[in-house]
Design a protein around this motif. Structure first.
Motif, short mmCIF file in Angstrom:
data_model
loop_
_atom_site.label_atom_id
_atom_site.label_comp_id
_atom_site.label_asym_id
_atom_site.label_seq_id
_atom_site.Cartn_x
_atom_site.Cartn_y
_atom_site.Cartn_z
N LEU A 1 0.82 -1.20 0.00
CA LEU A 1 0.00 0.00 0.00
C LEU A 1 0.86 1.26 0.00
O LEU A 1 2.03 1.23 0.40
N PRO A 2 0.29 2.39 -0.43
CA PRO A 2 1.04 3.66 -0.39
C PRO A 2 1.28 4.10 1.05
O PRO A 2 0.64 3.61 1.99
N GLU A 3 2.18 5.03 1.22
CA GLU A 3 2.55 5.47 2.57
C GLU A 3 1.37 6.11 3.30
O GLU A 3 1.19 5.92 4.50
N THR A 4 0.57 6.86 2.58
CA THR A 4 -0.57 7.54 3.19
C THR A 4 -1.86 7.06 2.53
O THR A 4 -2.00 7.15 1.30
N HIS A 5 -2.74 6.54 3.35
CA HIS A 5 -4.03 6.06 2.83
C HIS A 5 -4.99 5.88 4.00
O HIS A 5 -4.57 5.78 5.17
N ALA A 6 -6.26 5.82 3.69
CA ALA A 6 -7.27 5.54 4.71
C ALA A 6 -7.46 4.03 4.81
O ALA A 6 -6.86 3.25 4.05
N ALA A 7 -8.26 3.61 5.76
CA ALA A 7 -8.54 2.18 5.89
C ALA A 7 -9.25 1.68 4.63
O ALA A 7 -10.15 2.35 4.10
N ASP B 1 -2.54 3.00 8.82
CA ASP B 1 -1.08 3.04 8.90
C ASP B 1 -0.42 1.76 8.38
O ASP B 1 0.78 1.58 8.50
N ALA B 2 -1.20 0.84 7.81
CA ALA B 2 -0.65 -0.43 7.32
C ALA B 2 0.11 -0.20 6.02
O ALA B 2 -0.31 0.58 5.15
N LEU C 1 -13.22 1.43 -0.05
CA LEU C 1 -12.21 2.44 -0.38
C LEU C 1 -12.82 3.83 -0.27
O LEU C 1 -13.97 4.06 -0.71
N SER C 2 -12.07 4.75 0.30
CA SER C 2 -12.51 6.15 0.34
C SER C 2 -12.21 6.81 -1.00
O SER C 2 -11.28 6.42 -1.71
N THR C 3 -12.99 7.80 -1.34
CA THR C 3 -12.83 8.47 -2.64
C THR C 3 -11.45 9.12 -2.77
O THR C 3 -10.86 9.15 -3.86
N ALA C 4 -10.90 9.61 -1.66
CA ALA C 4 -9.61 10.28 -1.71
C ALA C 4 -8.47 9.34 -2.09
O ALA C 4 -7.45 9.78 -2.64
N ASP C 5 -8.62 8.04 -1.82
CA ASP C 5 -7.56 7.07 -2.11
C ASP C 5 -7.68 6.45 -3.49
O ASP C 5 -6.82 5.66 -3.89
N LEU C 6 -8.72 6.74 -4.21
CA LEU C 6 -8.93 6.14 -5.53
C LEU C 6 -7.82 6.57 -6.49
O LEU C 6 -7.54 7.76 -6.67
N GLY C 7 -7.15 5.60 -7.09
CA GLY C 7 -6.11 5.87 -8.07
C GLY C 7 -4.71 5.92 -7.50
O GLY C 7 -3.75 6.09 -8.27
N LEU C 8 -4.54 5.74 -6.18
CA LEU C 8 -3.19 5.73 -5.61
C LEU C 8 -2.43 4.50 -6.08
O LEU C 8 -3.01 3.42 -6.24
#
Length: 271
Positions: A89-95, A124-125, A162-169
């Motif tokens: 997973l990327p360094e910053t993301h939501a659950a 934080d995973a 998935l939260s909308t902010a994390d879409l496409g990471l």
């Protein structure tokens, strides 16, 4: 003396029967990791474009959160496949929740016998691990059943929560496929005419008509290293031989214990 000879012969038969089983129990290519030099580094985006993976390989792929990643692998009768996936997973993301699905050659979703097929990664995973161990592949099954059958299997990896902010990471994925040879305990009295491989019906019809050429469409060219249903030997033969030897030994022993002394019995007086 006769019993001793019979016992020695039975023990010899048992040794001859067990020897092939011991040789057959050696690790197979699916049990050990193979050379990953030719392992795939891409994943498909649909069933038709699924990337082919050999058992024992570790495939890798890069993608974006929200993508559907597809792989395919072969599984033959008597095998119990296990699919493991690791999502980086990327360094910053939501659950977010990831899911691993396995489908057979008829694109029927197969249930997992055990393994974490769906997992939620905390904010934080850095990675999430998924696994799915299928039921043992059967050589034959009823048409109404959903049993795993020999052929191509598809793996789909995707995120379901998935939260909308994390879409496409950007994310990375690793896929490992292996299997355990169950042996004669999974044997059935029957077999498929052809494995459930996409395009096999097209090729079979071409062979019957004598019109087979290089343009015959076979959507999946991957198959087990020794061919389909090549492992005709199983420990079922061993137990059959052991049962026959024990039955023969019991018959000889029973005859030796119950046979007469060879002398005529006395006739009662006045008979």
């Amino acid at each position: 003396m006769r019993i001793t000879r019979a016992l020695s012969a039975s023990l010899l038969l048992l040794g001859l029967a067990v020897a092939p089983a011991a040789a057959d129990s050696s690790p197979t290519p699916s049990d050990s990791a193979s050379t990953d030099g030719d392992a795939p580094t891409l994943a498909g985006t649909s069933f038709r474009t699924a990337t082919e993976v050999e058992q024992g390989q570790t495939a890798t792929a890069s993608g974006s959160t929200g993508d559907y990643l597809y792989w395919s692998f072969p599984a033959d009768a008597g095998q119990r496949p296990t699919v493991e996936a690791t999502v980086k997973l990327p360094e910053t993301h939501a659950a977010e929740t990831w899911q691993l699905d396995v489908y057979d050659g008829l694109r029927r979703r197969q249930s997992c016998q055990y393994g974490a097929q769906t997992r939620t990664a905390a904010a934080d995973a850095r990675e999430v691990e998924l696994a799915c161990t299928l039921r043992t592949v059967r050589a034959w099954s009823e048409t109404w059943a959903n049993d795993p059958l020999p052929g191509t299997y598809y793996v789909r990896l995707t995120v379901t929560g998935l939260s909308t902010a994390d879409l496409g990471l950007p994310v990375g994925a690793e896929l490992r496929v292996g299997s355990k040879d169950i042996g004669g305990s999974a044997a059935v009295d029957g077999s498929l005419a052809e494995p459930l491989v996409p395009g096999i019906a097209v090729r079979s019809e071409a062979e019957k008509d004598g019109s087979e050429d290089s343009s015959s469409a076979v959507l999946s060219a991957i198959e087990p290293e020794d061919g389909w249903s090549s492992g005709w030997w199983s420990d079922r033969w061993v137990w059959t031989a052991i049962g026959g030897a024990l039955a023969a030994l019991a018959g000889v022993g029973g005859y030796a214990l119950t046979r007469g002394s060879g002398r005529p019995s006395r006739v009662p007086p006045g008979a």
